[in-house]
Design a protein around this motif. Structure first.
Motif, PDB file in Angstrom:
ATOM      1  N   ASP A  61       4.408  48.508   9.613  1.00  0.00           N
ATOM      2  CA  ASP A  61       4.224  49.119  10.931  1.00  0.00           C
ATOM      3  C   ASP A  61       5.374  50.052  11.290  1.00  0.00           C
ATOM      4  O   ASP A  61       5.365  50.645  12.362  1.00  0.00           O
ATOM      5  CB  ASP A  61       4.110  48.042  12.011  1.00  0.00           C
ATOM      6  CG  ASP A  61       2.831  47.240  11.883  1.00  0.00           C
ATOM      7  OD1 ASP A  61       1.828  47.793  11.377  1.00  0.00           O
ATOM      8  OD2 ASP A  61       2.832  46.060  12.292  1.00  0.00           O
ATOM      9  N   GLY A  62       6.371  50.153  10.432  1.00  0.00           N
ATOM     10  CA  GLY A  62       7.547  50.955  10.728  1.00  0.00           C
ATOM     11  C   GLY A  62       8.462  50.250  11.715  1.00  0.00           C
ATOM     12  O   GLY A  62       8.346  49.049  11.950  1.00  0.00           O
ATOM     13  N   PHE A  63       9.373  50.991  12.319  1.00  0.00           N
ATOM     14  CA  PHE A  63      10.292  50.430  13.310  1.00  0.00           C
ATOM     15  C   PHE A  63      10.338  51.349  14.528  1.00  0.00           C
ATOM     16  O   PHE A  63      10.229  52.559  14.420  1.00  0.00           O
ATOM     17  CB  PHE A  63      11.693  50.210  12.727  1.00  0.00           C
ATOM     18  CG  PHE A  63      12.323  51.427  12.115  1.00  0.00           C
ATOM     19  CD1 PHE A  63      13.151  52.249  12.858  1.00  0.00           C
ATOM     20  CD2 PHE A  63      12.086  51.762  10.786  1.00  0.00           C
ATOM     21  CE1 PHE A  63      13.727  53.372  12.303  1.00  0.00           C
ATOM     22  CE2 PHE A  63      12.656  52.881  10.214  1.00  0.00           C
ATOM     23  CZ  PHE A  63      13.483  53.693  10.972  1.00  0.00           C
ATOM     24  N   ARG A  64      10.462  50.729  15.705  1.00  0.00           N
ATOM     25  CA  ARG A  64      10.461  51.480  16.964  1.00  0.00           C
ATOM     26  C   ARG A  64      11.825  52.145  17.157  1.00  0.00           C
ATOM     27  O   ARG A  64      12.862  51.517  16.998  1.00  0.00           O
ATOM     28  CB  ARG A  64      10.173  50.570  18.139  1.00  0.00           C
ATOM     29  CG  ARG A  64      10.012  51.338  19.439  1.00  0.00           C
ATOM     30  CD  ARG A  64      10.001  50.472  20.682  1.00  0.00           C
ATOM     31  NE  ARG A  64       9.401  49.184  20.518  1.00  0.00           N
ATOM     32  CZ  ARG A  64       8.251  48.807  21.079  1.00  0.00           C
ATOM     33  NH1 ARG A  64       7.586  49.653  21.817  1.00  0.00           N
ATOM     34  NH2 ARG A  64       7.796  47.596  20.912  1.00  0.00           N
ATOM     35  N   LEU A  65      11.790  53.425  17.534  1.00  0.00           N
ATOM     36  CA  LEU A  65      13.016  54.170  17.809  1.00  0.00           C
ATOM     37  C   LEU A  65      13.267  54.349  19.297  1.00  0.00           C
ATOM     38  O   LEU A  65      14.389  54.526  19.720  1.00  0.00           O
ATOM     39  CB  LEU A  65      12.942  55.550  17.148  1.00  0.00           C
ATOM     40  CG  LEU A  65      13.031  55.501  15.626  1.00  0.00           C
ATOM     41  CD1 LEU A  65      12.499  56.774  15.014  1.00  0.00           C
ATOM     42  CD2 LEU A  65      14.457  55.254  15.209  1.00  0.00           C
ATOM     43  N   SER A  66      12.216  54.338  20.099  1.00  0.00           N
ATOM     44  CA  SER A  66      12.358  54.525  21.543  1.00  0.00           C
ATOM     45  C   SER A  66      12.412  53.170  22.235  1.00  0.00           C
ATOM     46  O   SER A  66      12.127  52.148  21.630  1.00  0.00           O
ATOM     47  CB  SER A  66      11.189  55.356  22.083  1.00  0.00           C
ATOM     48  OG  SER A  66       9.955  54.744  21.772  1.00  0.00           O
ATOM     49  N   ALA A 107      17.346  51.984  14.352  1.00  0.00           N
ATOM     50  CA  ALA A 107      18.271  52.949  14.933  1.00  0.00           C
ATOM     51  C   ALA A 107      19.632  52.301  15.106  1.00  0.00           C
ATOM     52  O   ALA A 107      19.737  51.086  15.288  1.00  0.00           O
ATOM     53  CB  ALA A 107      17.740  53.437  16.276  1.00  0.00           C
ATOM     54  N   ALA A 108      20.670  53.104  15.053  1.00  0.00           N
ATOM     55  CA  ALA A 108      22.036  52.624  15.273  1.00  0.00           C
ATOM     56  C   ALA A 108      22.414  52.912  16.715  1.00  0.00           C
ATOM     57  O   ALA A 108      22.547  54.056  17.108  1.00  0.00           O
ATOM     58  CB  ALA A 108      22.998  53.312  14.319  1.00  0.00           C
ATOM     59  N   GLY A 109      22.544  51.876  17.529  1.00  0.00           N
ATOM     60  CA  GLY A 109      23.007  52.044  18.899  1.00  0.00           C
ATOM     61  C   GLY A 109      21.938  52.341  19.928  1.00  0.00           C
ATOM     62  O   GLY A 109      22.224  52.485  21.086  1.00  0.00           O
TER      63      GLY A 109
END
Length: 161
Positions: A38-43, A96-98
């Motif tokens: 499913d990928g990974f959420r960035l927002s 995401a980093a941070g």
């Protein structure tokens, strides 16, 4: 594209709730999907319309992803708020980093970002901006520089006497 991997980004959500998020997934240099299917959420998870993601590779510090973040969609178009956000994704990482950060939250409606990065991590993010004093079709192109910050390792010399 990074060294022997790619980062693919997309928007996904439900138009009836005006809640869209940006996701990413790495793909190996040979085309094999990596990480969770499913990928990974960035927002973030707050209810808003995040769309038009773009991504660029910035050298050893990884990738910069940018997207349009709109709120107030349920009251019609244009939204009451529209800004450009971003996230940093380190090489070989499925997160995401941070967390997300603001790239441009000026007075106008910023949208449709495009990203280009130099190999040493300096990135240019451009977007369209509908400045508030403009009447409907007063779009301008704006740009900002962003830097991918990655941890630097300091190696002290080892001297044996």
């Amino acid at each position: 594209a990074g060294p022997d991997e790619y980062l693919v980004v997309w928007e996904e959500g439900n138009p009836s709730t005006a809640d869209y998020d940006v996701y990413g997934r790495r793909v190996s240099g040979s085309g094999q999907p990596l990480g969770d299917s499913d990928g990974f959420r960035l927002s973030s998870t707050t209810q808003a319309w995040r769309e038009s993601p773009d991504v660029a590779f910035g050298g050893r510090c990884g990738y910069l992803v940018a997207w349009s973040h709109a709120e107030g969609i349920s009251v019609g178009w244009p939204p009451t708020l529209q800004d450009v956000y971003g996230a940093r994704v380190p090489l070989s990482q499925d997160a995401a980093a941070g967390g997300p950060f603001i790239i441009d939250n000026g007075a106008g409606l910023q949208s449709e970002p495009a990203v280009a990065c130099a190999p040493w991590g300096r990135c240019l993010v451009v977007e369209q901006d509908n400045y508030p004093t403009a009447s409907g079709n007063g779009y301008e192109i704006r740009g900002r520089m962003a830097s991918l910050v990655c941890p630097f390792k300091t190696h002290l010399p080892f001297i044996k006497r």
